[in-house]
Write an enzyme that holds these catalytic residues in place. Sequence first.
Site, PDB file in Angstrom:
ATOM      1  N   ASN A 151      -2.985  -4.279 -10.707  1.00 22.91           N
ATOM      2  CA  ASN A 151      -3.553  -3.733 -11.950  1.00 22.91           C
ATOM      3  C   ASN A 151      -2.579  -2.844 -12.729  1.00 22.91           C
ATOM      4  O   ASN A 151      -2.700  -2.716 -13.940  1.00 22.91           O
ATOM      5  CB  ASN A 151      -4.889  -3.035 -11.692  1.00 22.91           C
ATOM      6  CG  ASN A 151      -4.790  -1.888 -10.737  1.00 22.91           C
ATOM      7  OD1 ASN A 151      -3.785  -1.726 -10.056  1.00 22.91           O
ATOM      8  ND2 ASN A 151      -5.824  -1.076 -10.672  1.00 22.91           N
ATOM      9  N   GLU A 250      -3.592   5.079  -1.512  1.00 22.39           N
ATOM     10  CA  GLU A 250      -4.260   5.284  -2.808  1.00 22.39           C
ATOM     11  C   GLU A 250      -5.247   4.139  -2.929  1.00 22.39           C
ATOM     12  O   GLU A 250      -4.854   3.000  -3.188  1.00 22.39           O
ATOM     13  CB  GLU A 250      -3.231   5.216  -3.953  1.00 22.39           C
ATOM     14  CG  GLU A 250      -2.127   6.249  -3.886  1.00 22.39           C
ATOM     15  CD  GLU A 250      -2.600   7.640  -4.277  1.00 22.39           C
ATOM     16  OE1 GLU A 250      -3.741   7.800  -4.738  1.00 22.39           O
ATOM     17  OE2 GLU A 250      -1.808   8.590  -4.087  1.00 22.39           O
ATOM     18  N   CYS A 284      -8.307   2.131 -10.752  1.00 18.23           N
ATOM     19  CA  CYS A 284      -8.949   2.862  -9.647  1.00 18.23           C
ATOM     20  C   CYS A 284      -9.639   4.120 -10.156  1.00 18.23           C
ATOM     21  O   CYS A 284     -10.619   4.565  -9.590  1.00 18.23           O
ATOM     22  CB  CYS A 284      -7.899   3.219  -8.611  1.00 18.23           C
ATOM     23  SG  CYS A 284      -6.474   3.994  -9.365  1.00 18.23           S
ATOM     24  N   GLU A 459       0.652  11.207  -4.798  1.00 20.80           N
ATOM     25  CA  GLU A 459       1.827  10.622  -5.459  1.00 20.80           C
ATOM     26  C   GLU A 459       2.094  11.393  -6.745  1.00 20.80           C
ATOM     27  O   GLU A 459       1.177  11.954  -7.353  1.00 20.80           O
ATOM     28  CB  GLU A 459       1.574   9.147  -5.764  1.00 20.80           C
ATOM     29  CG  GLU A 459       1.504   8.324  -4.496  1.00 20.80           C
ATOM     30  CD  GLU A 459       1.503   6.831  -4.733  1.00 20.80           C
ATOM     31  OE1 GLU A 459       0.835   6.367  -5.666  1.00 20.80           O
ATOM     32  OE2 GLU A 459       2.184   6.127  -3.975  1.00 20.80           O
TER      33      GLU A 459
HETATM   34  P1  NAD Z   1      -6.030  -5.414  -2.555  1.00 18.11           P
HETATM   35  O1  NAD Z   1      -6.347  -4.404  -1.504  1.00 18.11           O
HETATM   36  O2  NAD Z   1      -6.685  -6.741  -2.466  1.00 18.11           O
HETATM   37  O3  NAD Z   1      -4.486  -5.687  -2.636  1.00 18.11           O
HETATM   38  C1  NAD Z   1      -3.521  -4.656  -2.674  1.00 18.11           C
HETATM   39  C2  NAD Z   1      -2.267  -5.125  -1.987  1.00 18.11           C
HETATM   40  O4  NAD Z   1      -2.569  -5.421  -0.622  1.00 18.11           O
HETATM   41  C3  NAD Z   1      -1.674  -6.403  -2.567  1.00 18.11           C
HETATM   42  O5  NAD Z   1      -0.268  -6.322  -2.484  1.00 18.11           O
HETATM   43  C4  NAD Z   1      -2.185  -7.476  -1.631  1.00 18.11           C
HETATM   44  O6  NAD Z   1      -1.339  -8.604  -1.563  1.00 18.11           O
HETATM   45  C5  NAD Z   1      -2.191  -6.741  -0.300  1.00 18.11           C
HETATM   46  N1  NAD Z   1      -3.159  -7.264   0.666  1.00 18.11           N
HETATM   47  C6  NAD Z   1      -4.309  -7.936   0.428  1.00 18.11           C
HETATM   48  N2  NAD Z   1      -4.912  -8.256   1.592  1.00 18.11           N
HETATM   49  C7  NAD Z   1      -4.133  -7.779   2.581  1.00 18.11           C
HETATM   50  C8  NAD Z   1      -4.220  -7.793   4.007  1.00 18.11           C
HETATM   51  N3  NAD Z   1      -5.249  -8.372   4.634  1.00 18.11           N
HETATM   52  N4  NAD Z   1      -3.234  -7.198   4.720  1.00 18.11           N
HETATM   53  C9  NAD Z   1      -2.196  -6.603   4.082  1.00 18.11           C
HETATM   54  N5  NAD Z   1      -2.044  -6.577   2.748  1.00 18.11           N
HETATM   55  C10 NAD Z   1      -3.009  -7.143   1.998  1.00 18.11           C
HETATM   56  O7  NAD Z   1      -6.361  -4.701  -3.943  1.00 18.11           O
HETATM   57  P2  NAD Z   1      -6.145  -5.287  -5.393  1.00 18.11           P
HETATM   58  O8  NAD Z   1      -7.271  -6.214  -5.675  1.00 18.11           O
HETATM   59  O9  NAD Z   1      -4.763  -5.771  -5.617  1.00 18.11           O
HETATM   60  O10 NAD Z   1      -6.290  -3.947  -6.269  1.00 18.11           O
HETATM   61  C11 NAD Z   1      -7.500  -3.429  -6.610  1.00 18.11           C
HETATM   62  C12 NAD Z   1      -7.876  -2.261  -5.737  1.00 18.11           C
HETATM   63  O11 NAD Z   1      -6.825  -1.298  -5.748  1.00 18.11           O
HETATM   64  C13 NAD Z   1      -9.075  -1.509  -6.266  1.00 18.11           C
HETATM   65  O12 NAD Z   1      -9.940  -1.157  -5.207  1.00 18.11           O
HETATM   66  C14 NAD Z   1      -8.473  -0.277  -6.908  1.00 18.11           C
HETATM   67  O13 NAD Z   1      -9.353   0.810  -7.014  1.00 18.11           O
HETATM   68  C15 NAD Z   1      -7.327  -0.009  -6.026  1.00 18.11           C
HETATM   69  N6  NAD Z   1      -6.308   0.794  -6.723  1.00 18.11           N
HETATM   70  C16 NAD Z   1      -6.129   2.085  -6.349  1.00 18.11           C
HETATM   71  C17 NAD Z   1      -5.204   2.871  -7.013  1.00 18.11           C
HETATM   72  C18 NAD Z   1      -5.021   4.308  -6.630  1.00 18.11           C
HETATM   73  O14 NAD Z   1      -4.003   4.863  -7.005  1.00 18.11           O
HETATM   74  N7  NAD Z   1      -5.923   4.916  -5.907  1.00 18.11           N
HETATM   75  C19 NAD Z   1      -4.430   2.340  -8.043  1.00 18.11           C
HETATM   76  C20 NAD Z   1      -4.616   1.010  -8.392  1.00 18.11           C
HETATM   77  C21 NAD Z   1      -5.569   0.247  -7.703  1.00 18.11           C
END
Ligand code: NAD
Length: 481
Positions: A151, A250, A284, A459
Amino acid sequence: MAISENYPLFIGGNWIDKQEKYDVLNPATEEVIARVPNAGPEEMKQAVEAAVNAQAAWADTVASERARILSDAARLMRERTEKLAEIMTIEEGKPLAEARGEIAYAASFLEWFAEEAKRIYGDTIPSNSRDKRILVIKRPVGVTAAITPWNFPAAMITRKIGPAFAAGCTMIVKPSELTPLSALEIARIFEEVGLPKGVLSIIVGTEPAELTRVLMDDVRVRKISFTGSTSVGKLLMKQAADTMKRVSFELGGHAPFIVFPDADLDEAVSHAVLAKMRGMGEACVAANRFYVHEEILEVFTEKFASRLEAMKVGNGLEEGISVGPLIEPSAVRKVEDHVQDAVAKGAKLVVGGERTGQEKGYYYPPTLLTNVNEEMKVAHEETFGPVAAILPFSTEEEVIQKANNTNYGLAAYFFTRDVGRIFRLADQLEYGILGANDGMPSTAQAPFGGIKESGLGREGSKYGIEEYLDIKYVSLGGITN
Ligand code: NAD
C-alpha cells in the site's frame, strides 16, 4: 501501458535475472505492466550470504559516509519523483498526486536518518567503584531483513532502510509481490550513489512464506522488521523465537475518528476526508469508525457526504482523479462484504455502496454508512477500503470506551477545542499515534507505531534508529594507580 524496462533481482549489489517470471498487473486496467523474476529460496539464500559478507565492513564505515549515501539517495529520489510516482500509480493504483506525495515522504526518511546516523551517542555512567568507569556504546545489530506491504510501495521500504543503513546494518528487502517495481527502483538509486555491494538486496517473488522462511531460519539474520497484516505478523513473531531475532512489527489498524460538538466542523470534515480516503482507504492508519457526537450528527454527516460524493473515481494517471482502484479483486470483495453486512444489519447507505460502471479495474466508490452499530463488521474489523461508518455517541466516557474496544491500537483521531479533553483523550485512548485535530499525523520526525495487536517498536524519529542498535556496556577497571 506496459513498462518497457527490464527489472532483474538485486542480489548483493548485482542485477540477476531469472527465467521464471511472474506478471505485475495494473489494478486500474488489469493489464500486465511488467514481468519480473520470481525469486525462490535459492536467491534469498544468496542475498543472506551477500549481506553476511558485507556486514563487518559496513558496520565499520564512518557515520558521515553512511549519512552521505542516505542523503544522496534522498536527493536522487526527489529528482526522479515523476518517474517513480508514475510507476507507483501504475502498479499500486493510487492517484498520481498521492504517489508524488509518497515519494517525498519516502525520501524524507532517508534524509532524516542521514542526520540520525551522526547522532548514535553512547553514555558514561558513574560507577560505585573509584577504580572503574562504565561506558555505554551502541553497535549495529547486524544483518537485518524487511518485509513490506503494497500500500506504500516506497515509503514502507525507506522507513526501514533509512535507520538500518544509518545504524550500520545490512538489509535484505522482500517487498510485496504486488508492487516489486517501486522497490527495485530504490535499489537502482542506492547502486548509483555508491552503496557497497551486499549491503542491500531486493528479492521479489510470489511465494512470500517460502522466501521469508529462509530469513527466519538463518541465525545470522539478527532482526526482522515487518509491515503488513496482524495475522502474518503473529506468524513471523513465532518464527523469530527460534533464533531470538529482534523484531519490529507495524501491523493492521482500526482507527476511530471522534468528533466532539466543540470541534471546528469544517476542519474536522476536511481531515475526515484525508484520514479516510488517502490511498483509497487502504492505509493502516485509515479512519474506519467515525464517532460523531449526537448534537452534530446530522450536520457532520451532510458535510462529509457532500465531500465524498464530489470525489472522482478512475485511473490515477488521469487528471482530477482522487480515488483510484483497490489493489486486487479480493480487496473489492472484502469492502463489498463489509457494506452488505452493515446494510443487512440495519445501516443506511448515504453515499456510494454500489460498484460503478468501469469495465476494467478494481474500483469501489467512496461510501458513507449511518445507523451503524457495534455488531457490524465495519465497526470491529479493518475494512481497508473507501468506506466510512458513522456511529453516534453522547458522552466522552462512552466514546473512549467504544474507541478502545478493539485489539488494534495503531492510530486514533479526535477533534475538539477543549484543551483538558485533548489531554484526557491522549492519556486514555489506547493507540500509538494520536491525531488531535489532525487527520494526517505521519511524518519522519515522529515515532510511528502501534500498541496492542497493531505492533511492536517504532519507525521514524530519534526512536526509530534504536531498533537497529544493540546496547553494550564496557566496565573499565584499573583507573586508580
Ligand atoms: P500482508 O500481511 O498480506 O503482506 C505483507 C507482506 O508480508 C508482503 O510482503 C507479503 O508478501 C508478505 N507475506 C504474506 N504472507 C506471508 C506469509 N505467510 N509469510 C511471510 N510473509 C508473508 O499485508 P498486505 O495485504 O500487503 O498489507 C496490508 C496490511 O498491512 C494491512 O493490515 C495494513 O493495516 C498493514 N499495514 C500496516 C502499516 C503500519 O505501519 N502499521 C503500514 C502499511 C500497511
